[in-house]
Design a protein around this motif. Structure first.
Motif, PDB file in Angstrom:
ATOM      1  N   GLY A 139      -3.386  -8.397  18.164  1.00 39.24           N
ATOM      2  CA  GLY A 139      -2.358  -9.231  18.758  1.00 39.24           C
ATOM      3  C   GLY A 139      -1.008  -9.042  18.115  1.00 39.24           C
ATOM      4  N   CYS A 140      -0.951  -8.310  16.997  1.00 35.11           N
ATOM      5  CA  CYS A 140       0.301  -7.988  16.311  1.00 35.11           C
ATOM      6  C   CYS A 140       0.707  -6.534  16.544  1.00 35.11           C
ATOM      7  CB  CYS A 140       0.163  -8.251  14.817  1.00 35.11           C
ATOM      8  SG  CYS A 140      -0.162  -9.966  14.384  1.00 35.11           S
ATOM      9  N   GLY A 141       0.057  -5.845  17.461  1.00 37.33           N
ATOM     10  CA  GLY A 141       0.333  -4.432  17.706  1.00 37.33           C
ATOM     11  C   GLY A 141      -0.822  -3.567  17.240  1.00 37.33           C
ATOM     12  N   GLN A 142      -0.604  -2.270  17.183  1.00 34.69           N
ATOM     13  CA  GLN A 142      -1.627  -1.338  16.715  1.00 34.69           C
ATOM     14  C   GLN A 142      -1.529  -1.196  15.203  1.00 34.69           C
ATOM     15  OE1 GLN A 142      -0.439   1.961  19.297  1.00 34.69           O
ATOM     16  NE2 GLN A 142      -2.416   1.803  20.334  1.00 34.69           N
ATOM     17  N   ALA A 143      -2.677  -1.087  14.562  1.00 33.07           N
ATOM     18  CA  ALA A 143      -2.700  -1.029  13.098  1.00 33.07           C
ATOM     19  C   ALA A 143      -3.585   0.106  12.624  1.00 33.07           C
ATOM     20  CB  ALA A 143      -3.205  -2.346  12.519  1.00 33.07           C
ATOM     21  N   SER A 144      -3.162   0.751  11.539  1.00 34.93           N
ATOM     22  CA  SER A 144      -3.922   1.806  10.894  1.00 34.93           C
ATOM     23  C   SER A 144      -4.706   1.240   9.717  1.00 34.93           C
ATOM     24  CB  SER A 144      -2.964   2.896  10.390  1.00 34.93           C
ATOM     25  OG  SER A 144      -3.577   3.704   9.418  1.00 34.93           O
ATOM     26  N   SER A 145      -5.766   1.953   9.351  1.00 40.45           N
ATOM     27  CA  SER A 145      -6.553   1.555   8.180  1.00 40.45           C
ATOM     28  C   SER A 145      -5.715   1.539   6.908  1.00 40.45           C
ATOM     29  CB  SER A 145      -7.732   2.513   7.989  1.00 40.45           C
ATOM     30  OG  SER A 145      -8.631   2.428   9.057  1.00 40.45           O
ATOM     31  N   GLN A 146      -4.594   2.276   6.912  1.00 44.04           N
ATOM     32  CA  GLN A 146      -3.747   2.335   5.718  1.00 44.04           C
ATOM     33  C   GLN A 146      -3.219   0.970   5.306  1.00 44.04           C
ATOM     34  OE1 GLN A 146      -0.886   5.794   5.582  1.00 44.04           O
ATOM     35  NE2 GLN A 146      -1.592   6.040   7.674  1.00 44.04           N
ATOM     36  N   VAL A 147      -3.177   0.041   6.249  1.00 43.66           N
ATOM     37  CA  VAL A 147      -2.647  -1.278   5.930  1.00 43.66           C
ATOM     38  C   VAL A 147      -3.591  -2.068   5.035  1.00 43.66           C
ATOM     39  CG1 VAL A 147      -3.647  -2.563   7.859  1.00 43.66           C
ATOM     40  CG2 VAL A 147      -1.416  -3.213   7.001  1.00 43.66           C
ATOM     41  N   GLY A 148      -4.862  -1.670   4.982  1.00 41.85           N
ATOM     42  CA  GLY A 148      -5.833  -2.467   4.262  1.00 41.85           C
ATOM     43  C   GLY A 148      -6.234  -3.682   5.081  1.00 41.85           C
ATOM     44  N   PHE A 204     -12.077   0.313   3.037  1.00 37.71           N
ATOM     45  CA  PHE A 204     -11.148  -0.239   2.049  1.00 37.71           C
ATOM     46  C   PHE A 204     -11.864  -0.579   0.747  1.00 37.71           C
ATOM     47  CE2 PHE A 204      -9.415  -3.998  -0.084  1.00 37.71           C
ATOM     48  CZ  PHE A 204      -8.179  -3.503  -0.458  1.00 37.71           C
ATOM     49  N   PHE A 205     -13.105  -1.018   0.836  1.00 39.28           N
ATOM     50  CA  PHE A 205     -13.814  -1.408  -0.380  1.00 39.28           C
ATOM     51  C   PHE A 205     -14.054  -0.208  -1.297  1.00 39.28           C
ATOM     52  CE2 PHE A 205     -15.474  -4.925   2.488  1.00 39.28           C
ATOM     53  CZ  PHE A 205     -14.533  -5.827   2.030  1.00 39.28           C
ATOM     54  N   ASP A 206     -14.195   0.984  -0.718  1.00 37.35           N
ATOM     55  CA  ASP A 206     -14.273   2.190  -1.535  1.00 37.35           C
ATOM     56  C   ASP A 206     -12.920   2.496  -2.162  1.00 37.35           C
ATOM     57  OD1 ASP A 206     -16.967   2.616  -0.897  1.00 37.35           O
ATOM     58  OD2 ASP A 206     -16.450   3.700   0.930  1.00 37.35           O
ATOM     59  N   GLU A 207     -11.838   2.291  -1.370  1.00 33.18           N
ATOM     60  CA  GLU A 207     -10.489   2.541  -1.885  1.00 33.18           C
ATOM     61  C   GLU A 207     -10.129   1.557  -2.990  1.00 33.18           C
ATOM     62  OE1 GLU A 207      -7.190   3.155   0.624  1.00 33.18           O
ATOM     63  OE2 GLU A 207      -8.313   4.253   2.144  1.00 33.18           O
ATOM     64  N   LEU A 208     -10.647   0.358  -2.894  1.00 32.82           N
ATOM     65  CA  LEU A 208     -10.366  -0.640  -3.920  1.00 32.82           C
ATOM     66  C   LEU A 208     -10.779  -0.121  -5.291  1.00 32.82           C
ATOM     67  CD1 LEU A 208      -9.307  -3.554  -4.288  1.00 32.82           C
ATOM     68  CD2 LEU A 208     -11.660  -4.351  -3.987  1.00 32.82           C
ATOM     69  N   GLN A 209     -11.847   0.673  -5.317  1.00 32.83           N
ATOM     70  CA  GLN A 209     -12.294   1.273  -6.563  1.00 32.83           C
ATOM     71  C   GLN A 209     -11.599   2.605  -6.845  1.00 32.83           C
ATOM     72  OE1 GLN A 209     -16.639   0.445  -5.231  1.00 32.83           O
ATOM     73  NE2 GLN A 209     -16.751   0.642  -7.438  1.00 32.83           N
ATOM     74  N   SER A 210     -11.615   3.512  -5.868  1.00 29.69           N
ATOM     75  CA  SER A 210     -11.109   4.861  -6.101  1.00 29.69           C
ATOM     76  C   SER A 210      -9.594   4.923  -6.190  1.00 29.69           C
ATOM     77  CB  SER A 210     -11.599   5.800  -4.992  1.00 29.69           C
ATOM     78  OG  SER A 210     -11.085   5.405  -3.725  1.00 29.69           O
ATOM     79  N   PHE A 216       0.797  -1.211   0.000  1.00 34.83           N
ATOM     80  CA  PHE A 216       0.000   0.000   0.000  1.00 34.83           C
ATOM     81  C   PHE A 216       0.838   1.274   0.000  1.00 34.83           C
ATOM     82  CE2 PHE A 216      -2.886  -3.246   1.488  1.00 34.83           C
ATOM     83  CZ  PHE A 216      -3.965  -3.004   0.665  1.00 34.83           C
ATOM     84  N   GLY A 217       2.169   1.144  -0.083  1.00 34.69           N
ATOM     85  CA  GLY A 217       3.015   2.312  -0.249  1.00 34.69           C
ATOM     86  C   GLY A 217       3.034   3.244   0.935  1.00 34.69           C
ATOM     87  N   VAL A 218       3.016   2.692   2.148  1.00 38.31           N
ATOM     88  CA  VAL A 218       3.034   3.532   3.336  1.00 38.31           C
ATOM     89  C   VAL A 218       4.212   3.153   4.213  1.00 38.31           C
ATOM     90  CG1 VAL A 218       0.544   3.865   3.331  1.00 38.31           C
ATOM     91  CG2 VAL A 218       1.500   1.960   4.591  1.00 38.31           C
ATOM     92  N   ASN A 219       4.518   4.004   5.158  1.00 39.96           N
ATOM     93  CA  ASN A 219       5.591   3.761   6.111  1.00 39.96           C
ATOM     94  C   ASN A 219       5.165   2.670   7.071  1.00 39.96           C
ATOM     95  OD1 ASN A 219       7.446   3.810   8.170  1.00 39.96           O
ATOM     96  ND2 ASN A 219       7.488   6.035   8.365  1.00 39.96           N
ATOM     97  N   PRO A 220       5.937   1.578   7.215  1.00 38.82           N
ATOM     98  CA  PRO A 220       5.534   0.539   8.146  1.00 38.82           C
ATOM     99  C   PRO A 220       5.297   1.068   9.553  1.00 38.82           C
ATOM    100  CG  PRO A 220       7.335  -0.241   6.782  1.00 38.82           C
ATOM    101  CD  PRO A 220       7.163   1.237   6.484  1.00 38.82           C
ATOM    102  N   GLY A 221       6.047   2.088   9.944  1.00 38.19           N
ATOM    103  CA  GLY A 221       5.872   2.652  11.270  1.00 38.19           C
ATOM    104  C   GLY A 221       4.530   3.331  11.452  1.00 38.19           C
ATOM    105  N   ASP A 222       3.902   3.716  10.353  1.00 38.02           N
ATOM    106  CA  ASP A 222       2.578   4.334  10.440  1.00 38.02           C
ATOM    107  C   ASP A 222       1.471   3.286  10.466  1.00 38.02           C
ATOM    108  OD1 ASP A 222       3.690   6.829  10.397  1.00 38.02           O
ATOM    109  OD2 ASP A 222       3.495   7.068   8.225  1.00 38.02           O
ATOM    110  N   ILE A 223       1.861   2.032  10.212  1.00 35.93           N
ATOM    111  CA  ILE A 223       0.875   0.971  10.153  1.00 35.93           C
ATOM    112  C   ILE A 223       0.830   0.190  11.451  1.00 35.93           C
ATOM    113  CG2 ILE A 223       0.284  -1.202   9.024  1.00 35.93           C
ATOM    114  CD1 ILE A 223       1.519  -0.101   6.511  1.00 35.93           C
ATOM    115  N   MET A 224       1.965  -0.327  11.857  1.00 40.38           N
ATOM    116  CA  MET A 224       2.019  -1.167  13.031  1.00 40.38           C
ATOM    117  C   MET A 224       2.960  -0.532  14.044  1.00 40.38           C
ATOM    118  SD  MET A 224       0.087  -3.638  11.829  1.00 40.38           S
ATOM    119  CE  MET A 224       0.281  -5.094  12.849  1.00 40.38           C
TER     120      MET A 224
END
Length: 292
Positions: free
Chosen positions: A125-134, A150-156, A45-53
């Motif tokens: 259980g894997c830490g905190q996660a952002s919606s950016q991870v999908g 995410f289903f809207d992002e899948l299209q847009s 998804f092209g994001v910083n891993p630190g912003d995801i988990m």
């Protein structure tokens, strides 16, 4: 994709949570399969891993459900009217199939896994996660996590046509990871996280194949009125193609770098979903043997 109106839904298989805090910094969810999932998601998804988990493994039970789906999602008729209830129906059907399929195998039996619906951020259980991870599967707590936006992002964002069966494909793919976790396939992908023949690519293509296997057998789970149509299967193929490594790289950076592949090309993702769908057999999904 019509559910049987009178089929009973088991809403206990899906939790509906509110948003939570999101940590920043390095991935602190450990190595192994959990680390692979975080890295794959970040690259995809092209994001910083630190912003995801971020943060250590947390207690997901500390977050209470924001609403009781059991009051809303009781029958297949509800699944035809509500996106949340559709998720419940899809999850019920997927788990009904795999519980029977794995119980027939000498390699193991099926353990149910909940899907957690969340908004913006969630403790796992894997830490905190952002919606950016999908959408993603956490092997540490054996749960699938999904922000419905995410289903809207899948299209847009990714250019897929979308549709109810595209949603079903995404969820079935994540439960494919759960099956892999139960069967030990995730261990085969450790230490080989990028590249056209990498373990991570093989892991993701096998999950696509498992999604196809469920699609072929879904009507036999008793949740659907009839087999899925060619148009509905095309929704799944279109979604699989939209999140191929080559298409995402071309869109985001203007070039394709196979050495950075983590999920497989659009062609490969469609190929393996189709193999699962046409065969209806999990044993046709061994992406770890031979060419992919």
């Amino acid at each position: 994709m019509d559910f049987r109106d009178n089929v009973d839904l088991d809403a206990s298989q899906v939790e509906n949570r509110g948003g939570g805090g999101i940590g920043r910094g390095g991935i602190a969810i450990g190595g192994g399969a959990a680390g692979i999932i975080a890295l794959i998601a970040a690259l995809l998804f092209g994001v910083n891993p630190g912003d995801i988990m971020g943060g250590g493994g947390s207690d997901p039970g500390a977050v209470q459900p924001s609403s009781d789906l059991a009051d809303k999602c009781k029958t297949g008729a509800d699944a035809d009217q509500s996106e949340e209830c559709r998720v419940v129906g899809i999850v019920n059907s997927i788990q009904e199939y795999w519980s029977g399929a794995l119980d027939k195998e000498a390699s193991g039996s099926y353990t149910p896994a909940k899907t957690v619906l969340f908004s913006q951020a969630v403790d796992t259980g894997c830490g905190q996660a952002s919606s950016q991870v999908g959408p993603f599967y956490c092997p540490n707590d054996q749960k699938v996590y999904l922000d419905l936006t995410f289903f809207d992002e899948l299209q847009s964002r990714f250019g897929a046509k979308g549709g109810p069966f595209a949603q079903a494909y995404v969820i079935a793919h994540e439960y494919g990871h759960h099956v892999q976790n139960l069967l030990g396939a995730m261990e085969r992908a450790q230490g080989d996280q990028q590249g056209p023949e990498s373990g991570s690519v093989r892991l993701e293509l096998q999950a696509d194949c498992y999604a196809g296997v469920w699609s072929k057998n879904a009507v036999n789970t008793g949740f659907y009125e009839k087999d899925f149509t060619k148009t509905e299967i095309q929704e799944a193929l279109d979604a699989a193609a939209a999140v191929g490594d080559d298409r995402i790289q071309e869109r985001s950076q203007g070039r394709v770098d196979p050495e950075a592949f983590t999920h497989g090309t659009s062609e490969q993702r469609m190929k393996w979903f189709t193999r699962g769908y046409e065969s209806g057999a999990p044993d046709r999904c061994d992406t770890f043997a031979g060419d992919i």
